[in-house]
Write a protein that holds these residues in place. Sequence first.
Motif, PDB file in Angstrom:
ATOM      1  N   LEU A 156       0.907  28.896   9.560  1.00  0.00           N
ATOM      2  CA  LEU A 156       0.912  30.362   9.540  1.00  0.00           C
ATOM      3  C   LEU A 156       0.194  30.956  10.742  1.00  0.00           C
ATOM      4  CD1 LEU A 156       0.135  30.909   5.776  1.00  0.00           C
ATOM      5  CD2 LEU A 156       2.178  31.662   6.936  1.00  0.00           C
ATOM      6  N   CYS A 204      -0.517  38.496  14.358  1.00  0.00           N
ATOM      7  CA  CYS A 204      -0.062  38.368  12.971  1.00  0.00           C
ATOM      8  C   CYS A 204      -0.094  36.913  12.504  1.00  0.00           C
ATOM      9  CB  CYS A 204       1.379  38.844  12.844  1.00  0.00           C
ATOM     10  SG  CYS A 204       1.620  40.526  13.366  1.00  0.00           S
ATOM     11  N   LEU A 205      -0.133  36.770  11.181  1.00  0.00           N
ATOM     12  CA  LEU A 205       0.200  35.471  10.590  1.00  0.00           C
ATOM     13  C   LEU A 205       1.720  35.415  10.600  1.00  0.00           C
ATOM     14  CD1 LEU A 205      -2.084  35.564   7.467  1.00  0.00           C
ATOM     15  CD2 LEU A 205      -2.462  34.261   9.532  1.00  0.00           C
ATOM     16  N   GLN A 258      -7.915  37.498   3.322  1.00  0.00           N
ATOM     17  CA  GLN A 258      -9.201  36.934   3.684  1.00  0.00           C
ATOM     18  C   GLN A 258      -9.586  37.230   5.124  1.00  0.00           C
ATOM     19  OE1 GLN A 258     -11.551  35.149   1.863  1.00  0.00           O
ATOM     20  NE2 GLN A 258     -10.389  35.944   0.136  1.00  0.00           N
ATOM     21  N   ILE A 259      -8.653  37.064   6.044  1.00  0.00           N
ATOM     22  CA  ILE A 259      -9.035  37.281   7.442  1.00  0.00           C
ATOM     23  C   ILE A 259      -8.469  38.593   7.976  1.00  0.00           C
ATOM     24  CG2 ILE A 259      -9.312  34.820   7.910  1.00  0.00           C
ATOM     25  CD1 ILE A 259      -6.714  34.801   9.355  1.00  0.00           C
ATOM     26  N   GLU A 260      -7.978  39.434   7.078  1.00  0.00           N
ATOM     27  CA  GLU A 260      -7.514  40.778   7.432  1.00  0.00           C
ATOM     28  C   GLU A 260      -6.573  40.774   8.616  1.00  0.00           C
ATOM     29  OE1 GLU A 260     -10.873  43.305   7.790  1.00  0.00           O
ATOM     30  OE2 GLU A 260     -11.155  43.417   5.631  1.00  0.00           O
ATOM     31  N   LYS A 261      -5.472  40.094   8.404  1.00  0.00           N
ATOM     32  CA  LYS A 261      -4.451  40.054   9.447  1.00  0.00           C
ATOM     33  C   LYS A 261      -3.116  40.448   8.846  1.00  0.00           C
ATOM     34  CE  LYS A 261      -5.563  37.293  13.261  1.00  0.00           C
ATOM     35  NZ  LYS A 261      -4.738  37.772  14.333  1.00  0.00           N
ATOM     36  N   LEU A 265      -4.388  34.428   2.785  1.00  0.00           N
ATOM     37  CA  LEU A 265      -5.057  34.432   4.093  1.00  0.00           C
ATOM     38  C   LEU A 265      -5.091  35.823   4.703  1.00  0.00           C
ATOM     39  CD1 LEU A 265      -3.930  31.238   5.972  1.00  0.00           C
ATOM     40  CD2 LEU A 265      -6.225  31.892   5.331  1.00  0.00           C
ATOM     41  N   ALA A 322      -0.034  32.554   2.628  1.00  0.00           N
ATOM     42  CA  ALA A 322      -0.017  33.613   3.639  1.00  0.00           C
ATOM     43  C   ALA A 322      -0.640  34.886   3.095  1.00  0.00           C
ATOM     44  CB  ALA A 322       1.418  33.879   4.091  1.00  0.00           C
ATOM     45  N   ARG A 325     -11.863  29.669   5.475  1.00  0.00           N
ATOM     46  CA  ARG A 325     -11.645  30.305   4.175  1.00  0.00           C
ATOM     47  C   ARG A 325     -10.967  29.379   3.177  1.00  0.00           C
ATOM     48  NH1 ARG A 325     -13.106  35.758   4.439  1.00  0.00           N
ATOM     49  NH2 ARG A 325     -14.328  35.769   6.349  1.00  0.00           N
ATOM     50  N   ARG A 330     -11.003  30.586  11.662  1.00  0.00           N
ATOM     51  CA  ARG A 330     -11.447  31.507  10.608  1.00  0.00           C
ATOM     52  C   ARG A 330     -10.685  31.231   9.320  1.00  0.00           C
ATOM     53  NH1 ARG A 330     -10.533  37.297  12.421  1.00  0.00           N
ATOM     54  NH2 ARG A 330     -11.062  37.826  10.283  1.00  0.00           N
TER      55      ARG A 330
END
Lengths: 457, 315
Positions: A48, B207-208, B37-40, B34, B31, A33, A29
Amino acid sequence: MKENLHRFFRAARGAGVRVSPAESIDAMRAVSRVGLSDRGILRDTFLLTLAKTEEEKQALGECFDLFFKIPEPEQPSQASPAGGQDDEKSEPESPQDAAGAGERSAENRGPLAEMLLSQDRSAISAAIANASSAASLSDIRYFTQRGIFSGRILDQMGIQRLRDDLDELAAINPALAERLTTALEQLRDNVRDIVSQALLLYGREEAENLRNEILRNAPLSQIEPRQVEQMRLLIRQIARRLRERYSKPRKRQRRGHLDVRRTLRRNAAWGGVPFLTAWKRRRRDRPKIVALCDVSGSVARVSDFFLLLIHSLHEVVSDVRSFAFSGHLIEVSDILESKPPQEAMQEIMSKVGFGSSDYGGSFADFEKQWMGAVTQQTTVIVLGDARSNNLDPRADILRRIAERSKRLVWLNPEGRTAWGLGDSEMSRYATFCTVVRQCATAQQLERAVSDIVATYQ
Amino acid sequence: VAEHRPVAAIEAVENGLAAQGYIASRQIATAVYLSQQIEKPILVEGPAGVGKTELAKAIAAWRGLKMIRLQCYEGLDEARALYEWKYAKQLLYTQILKDKLGEVLGGAETLHAALDQLHDFGDVFFSKEFVEPRPLLQALEQPTGCVLLIDEIDKSDAEFESLLLEILSDFQVSIPELGTVSAAVPPTVILTSNGERDLGDALKRRCLHLHIGFPEQRLEERIVESRVPGISQTLRRQLVGFIHDIRTLDLKKLPSVSETIDWARVLVLLQASELGPEMVKDTLNVLLKYESDIEAALPQVTTFVAKAARQNVFG
């Protein structure tokens, strides 16, 4: 592209990064992006989403750099319009070539021969990449498989046909055959490189597992100097595993049996009517360990690793005091705490190491100065072969140590059959020990320490 | 064109944070981008004082969002992190409504009917009115979203981690009496950890994972520049060079970015224009927090200062 990402995940697992399916979905995902155009960002994205510790980040970073050195099998199909143009360009040339060689054979030549003769590098490397994915090169695990995979890739590319062509050409046009032979040699080299690189990427985990497995079961006293570093690494892994298993928070039991004695005492003011109740609690001590390690000759190596293991269990073991002896005994806790393992061991060795061992004398030293360190909660571990050079074994001191302590564990690097033979006092000492066990390999060491810690849980 | 967008967006994040005085490396900016964007959530690990908490503040300030902070400590539980019933208010209301209660129940003929009526009514006291939202629930209830900072998660108990899992993966919490509360707008969640204990895999997986280490020399110079505007370029370079040398020593606690900034401020206050051995020795206690560290560093000061001065000439 998806295929490529999956191959990268496999390579990452090979590099020791734990990639779960959920994490790979997250990574996909994320990649969708950020796109693929900027390699730096792509690298950060993987770091990450996939790597969850600093070590993993480093391993993954290296894996990423290595992975993107290998041409991707999909590239040619993505760049197929460009590749097509190349083919068209080279086609007009080949009839000219063929005109020189004789047109009949040119028509009969296989595609691989054509490709090699045209010297189209990008087409060749693309063909290699395609063939290696068809031969599922990413399944390679051991270095012994290199030959098999090289063979499979060359088969996929049509080496059989090429050989026939070569035979035919040799009769008609020796010069061209010569050229083809050199090109073939080059091709073999290329394939070999690709296979080696793939082995580096995908085979690392297996190779490491295999090596660790061998290392775990190798006698510690006989490992070669070059393996010592690897062994230390392995011991650290073991320590981490033990920490994870035993450092879980100790929960106090809130309910259970009524503690009658404490309840009565607490309610004495009300004439024993139980207003306040007291419950029995399971007391869990953190292990307290006193370790006595023989560092003479053959046992030294085992002691070395044992001390390293015990002292890296800070979270699990609250209190460790270590003593080393051969002829006499000294405390080495501070040396081990303050110095890196290698230096610490050297210093210990220079102080007491390599003498002929005198168990009786060393036990006497211990009783005189440090007997106070042994309490009811202490596990005393003696590591040694119990070979006292026929000196007085002083088993009476060992008995007193056993009486004062919670447990007395003896770890002996020698096999059971050797106990009590020659100058070994093992059978005499064994009467006072809670447990005596053989401890010659990393695996046995892990089990021994794990059992000791587990008795406190 | 579409492929260039993320690069530009990441640069926008970098600039946005820089405008708030937070100089982010490319990885930090990636980070942040992201996580949006990916809601983490982002789990930030690293030594103390490298700006883990600052990152959350900077994001909140940049995006104009409210920041809600939950400081973790040993023994932190649901009642203080998630929600609590307002017991006092519930009691008070039942007292006030006592008469009313009699009226309502007075109409009932039988005990059974009274009980039925009481059932309808019991739910009144376990409604949203009586819930005291704690930071986690507050964060979910913000109508415009917010930045939720869960600080020093490694200090909390392992059980508390499990409590967080539902919030981190689905941005919702389940309250048995009320049902599930979902976030109006998913908050940006930042968790920080000093690595005091290893966090569970379940938490990490959601999590990232961002590791912020000590910054590179150039980056640290930029950070000092943005945080301590009055400092001269010469001093800034020497100071950062000196600190990078100090970090190569084997110390109990290495000086972090926050110490660099403090030290820079001190030197500006002392109106220093250049790094001198004497001045460094006098102010070393700003940088190093242990007596033994200061003792270990003192003999090296003169060499390091000279080296920093040389670097400045050639750099």
